[in-house]
Enzyme design. Structure first.
Site, PDB file in Angstrom:
ATOM      1  N   LYS A 137     -11.456  -4.213  -3.181  1.00  0.00           N
ATOM      2  CA  LYS A 137     -12.283  -3.012  -3.284  1.00  0.00           C
ATOM      3  C   LYS A 137     -11.519  -1.869  -3.937  1.00  0.00           C
ATOM      4  CE  LYS A 137     -13.302  -3.892   1.274  1.00  0.00           C
ATOM      5  NZ  LYS A 137     -13.952  -3.902   2.562  1.00  0.00           N
TER       6      LYS A 137
ATOM      7  N   LYS B 147       0.817  -1.217   0.000  1.00  0.00           N
ATOM      8  CA  LYS B 147       0.000   0.000   0.000  1.00  0.00           C
ATOM      9  C   LYS B 147       0.846   1.261   0.000  1.00  0.00           C
ATOM     10  CE  LYS B 147      -4.419  -1.751   1.430  1.00  0.00           C
ATOM     11  NZ  LYS B 147      -5.485  -1.835   2.407  1.00  0.00           N
TER      12      LYS B 147
ATOM     13  N   LYS C  23      -5.290 -10.035  -6.196  1.00  0.00           N
ATOM     14  CA  LYS C  23      -6.480 -10.464  -5.449  1.00  0.00           C
ATOM     15  C   LYS C  23      -7.675  -9.573  -5.774  1.00  0.00           C
ATOM     16  CE  LYS C  23      -5.939  -7.914  -1.183  1.00  0.00           C
ATOM     17  NZ  LYS C  23      -5.859  -7.783   0.230  1.00  0.00           N
TER      18      LYS C  23
HETATM   19  P1  TYM Z   1     -10.706  -6.241   4.411  1.00  0.00           P
HETATM   20  O1  TYM Z   1     -11.733  -5.215   4.710  1.00  0.00           O
HETATM   21  O2  TYM Z   1      -9.729  -5.975   3.309  1.00  0.00           O
HETATM   22  O3  TYM Z   1     -11.397  -7.620   4.088  1.00  0.00           O
HETATM   23  C1  TYM Z   1     -12.353  -8.241   4.953  1.00  0.00           C
HETATM   24  C2  TYM Z   1     -12.163  -9.749   4.928  1.00  0.00           C
HETATM   25  O4  TYM Z   1     -12.263 -10.247   3.591  1.00  0.00           O
HETATM   26  C3  TYM Z   1     -11.120 -11.036   3.277  1.00  0.00           C
HETATM   27  N1  TYM Z   1     -10.794 -10.842   1.854  1.00  0.00           N
HETATM   28  C4  TYM Z   1     -10.591 -11.834   0.979  1.00  0.00           C
HETATM   29  N2  TYM Z   1     -10.640 -13.179   1.111  1.00  0.00           N
HETATM   30  C5  TYM Z   1     -10.408 -13.914   0.004  1.00  0.00           C
HETATM   31  N3  TYM Z   1     -10.143 -13.373  -1.229  1.00  0.00           N
HETATM   32  C6  TYM Z   1     -10.087 -12.029  -1.394  1.00  0.00           C
HETATM   33  N4  TYM Z   1      -9.841 -11.510  -2.606  1.00  0.00           N
HETATM   34  C7  TYM Z   1     -10.317 -11.199  -0.263  1.00  0.00           C
HETATM   35  N5  TYM Z   1     -10.344  -9.846  -0.082  1.00  0.00           N
HETATM   36  C8  TYM Z   1     -10.628  -9.651   1.221  1.00  0.00           C
HETATM   37  C9  TYM Z   1     -10.013 -10.492   4.178  1.00  0.00           C
HETATM   38  O5  TYM Z   1      -8.987 -11.449   4.368  1.00  0.00           O
HETATM   39  C10 TYM Z   1     -10.769 -10.167   5.444  1.00  0.00           C
HETATM   40  O6  TYM Z   1     -10.903 -11.324   6.248  1.00  0.00           O
HETATM   41  N6  TYM Z   1      -7.369  -5.472   8.072  1.00  0.00           N
HETATM   42  C11 TYM Z   1      -8.626  -6.127   7.741  1.00  0.00           C
HETATM   43  C12 TYM Z   1      -9.785  -5.710   8.636  1.00  0.00           C
HETATM   44  C13 TYM Z   1      -9.523  -5.910  10.093  1.00  0.00           C
HETATM   45  C14 TYM Z   1      -9.497  -7.152  10.799  1.00  0.00           C
HETATM   46  C15 TYM Z   1      -9.219  -6.792  12.151  1.00  0.00           C
HETATM   47  C16 TYM Z   1      -9.708  -8.473  10.442  1.00  0.00           C
HETATM   48  C17 TYM Z   1      -9.258  -4.919  10.986  1.00  0.00           C
HETATM   49  N7  TYM Z   1      -9.073  -5.447  12.223  1.00  0.00           N
HETATM   50  C18 TYM Z   1      -9.126  -7.770  13.142  1.00  0.00           C
HETATM   51  C19 TYM Z   1      -9.608  -9.456  11.445  1.00  0.00           C
HETATM   52  C20 TYM Z   1      -9.320  -9.092  12.772  1.00  0.00           C
HETATM   53  C21 TYM Z   1      -9.010  -5.746   6.317  1.00  0.00           C
HETATM   54  O7  TYM Z   1      -8.630  -4.711   5.819  1.00  0.00           O
HETATM   55  O8  TYM Z   1      -9.916  -6.615   5.741  1.00  0.00           O
END
Ligand code: TYM
Length: 338
Positions: free
Chosen positions: A203, A115, A200
């Site tokens: 968003k 990022k 991947k």
């Molecule tokens: P975020 O918002 O990017 O995504 C939310 C969840 O979706 C999963 N994910 C995917 N899984 C499979 N293939 C993909 N292409 C894909 N894109 C997203 C992510 O692995 C995630 O589980 N940092 C985290 C949010 C967060 C979090 C936490 C998660 C903040 N604090 C504490 C767990 C525990 C994030 O940006 O996820």
């Protein structure tokens, strides 16, 4: 068992989020709450300000994401559903953990490297310390299990390292924090872009054609699947035949995850067929599976008062669970609070 996980409210929920994480959130909610455990699911709005954002969009995306999660099956009466901004203990614990996290650990995070790119000097401090807030998110509740997609595994390993070092340095022989285990689905841990099998689904991809949003209507889903990048070869009958064919592997993986079948079973059926036959079948499966979620979402998103009430109630419950651990962390560090 205590299950904790979060999602950034930075846009639509897409198929990667759903298959990689949210579907497991719903399954765990059903299993864990039946056994007397607790599930906490939150919108990581504090994480969302680590990158440039439009405040009005963040507010509306936060409410839309609540509607989307409820539409997917998260039940605010059984799970605690909230946003970080209403539970200040997350930010407080992050500061306490900043004394334990090491610069070297954060420097190794691949998400930070991706990022920030070449412009590290211009990246926000929040983007760098993002994984410490993520550690606080789960350690605050003594999470035992954290359902996430593959891309979050490294952040959870960091949370474990922080918990271990804090316990060693300040626990006085006691465990202040529980070590959380990541729960990553066997299929669909990493759903890739429909335009590029090596990136991947995300968003932040500027092309909407790269992802299926849970809000897409049937025509849009069909069009995106039909335009998905593929190669000219027919599908193989064995999984090994997908090696070196990332786009084909991704579509087969999506089909398998959505249908709840193994990739081998999908290939046994479609092996030898071209994408002219496979893509319409995949499109139909997605439309059929996502239509009920879409319909519920459209209904729920209109009731802003109800969505705010869900977050308000969830935050109240989350704060009550957070306070004892935060108090222990303050005390362990020798911080005097009256
Ligand atoms: P975020 O918002 O990017 O995504 C939310 C969840 O979706 C999963 N994910 C995917 N899984 C499979 N293939 C993909 N292409 C894909 N894109 C997203 C992510 O692995 C995630 O589980 N940092 C985290 C949010 C967060 C979090 C936490 C998660 C903040 N604090 C504490 C767990 C525990 C994030 O940006 O996820």
């Amino acid at each position: 068992m205590r299950v904790v996980s979060g999602i950034q409210p930075t846009g639509n929920l897409h198929l990667g989020n759903y298959l990689g994480a949210i579907r497991n959130w719903v399954r765990m909610q059903d299993d864990v709450t039946a056994q007397g455990g607790q599930c906490l699911y939150f919108l990581a709005d504090l994480h969302a300000i680590s990158q440039p954002h439009v405040p009005a969009d963040l507010a509306s995306n936060t409410r839309e994401m609540v509607a989307a999660l409820v539409a997917c099956g998260i039940d605010p009466d059984r799970s605690i559903l909230f946003n970080q901004a209403q539970v200040p203990q997350h930010a407080e614990l992050q500061w306490l953990l900043n004394g334990t996290a090491r610069m070297g650990w954060l420097n190794r995070m691949t998400q930070w490297k991706d990022k920030a790119g070449k412009n590290r000097e211009g990246a926000s401090v929040a983007l760098f310390t993002y994984p410490v807030l993520q550690a606080a998110d789960v350690l605050l509740y003594q999470a035992t299990h954290v359902p996430v997609g593959e891309d979050q595994k490294q952040h959870l390993e960091l949370a474990r390292d922080i918990a271990q070092k804090f316990n060693n340095d300040f626990g006085n022989g006691a465990e202040v924090f529980t070590q959380p285990d990541p729960i990553i689905p066997a299929e669909a841990a990493r759903i890739m872009s429909l335009r590029d099998g090596s990136a991947k689904m995300s968003k932040s991809d500027p092309s909407d054609m790269s992802r299926i949003n849970l809000t897409d209507d049937a025509d849009t889903i069909m069009a995106k699947v039909k335009k998905a990048k593929t190669d000219p070869e027919p599908l193989p009958s064995e999984k090994a035949g997908l090696d070196g064919r990332p786009e084909a592997a991704n579509l087969v993986g999506i089909y398998a995850a959505m249908a709840g079948e193994s990739q081998e079973a999908v290939l046994a059926r479609f092996g030898g067929e071209g994408f002219g036959k496979f893509k319409p079948a995949l499109g139909e499966l997605l439309v059929e599976s996502l239509a009920p979620i879409n319909a519920r979402f459209v209904e729920l998103r209109q009731d802003r008062t109800a969505l705010d009430a869900i977050l308000h109630k969830g935050a109240e419950k989350a704060r009550a669970l957070a306070v004892p651990t935060l108090d222990r962390a303050y005390a362990a560090l020798g911080l005097v609070r009256g």
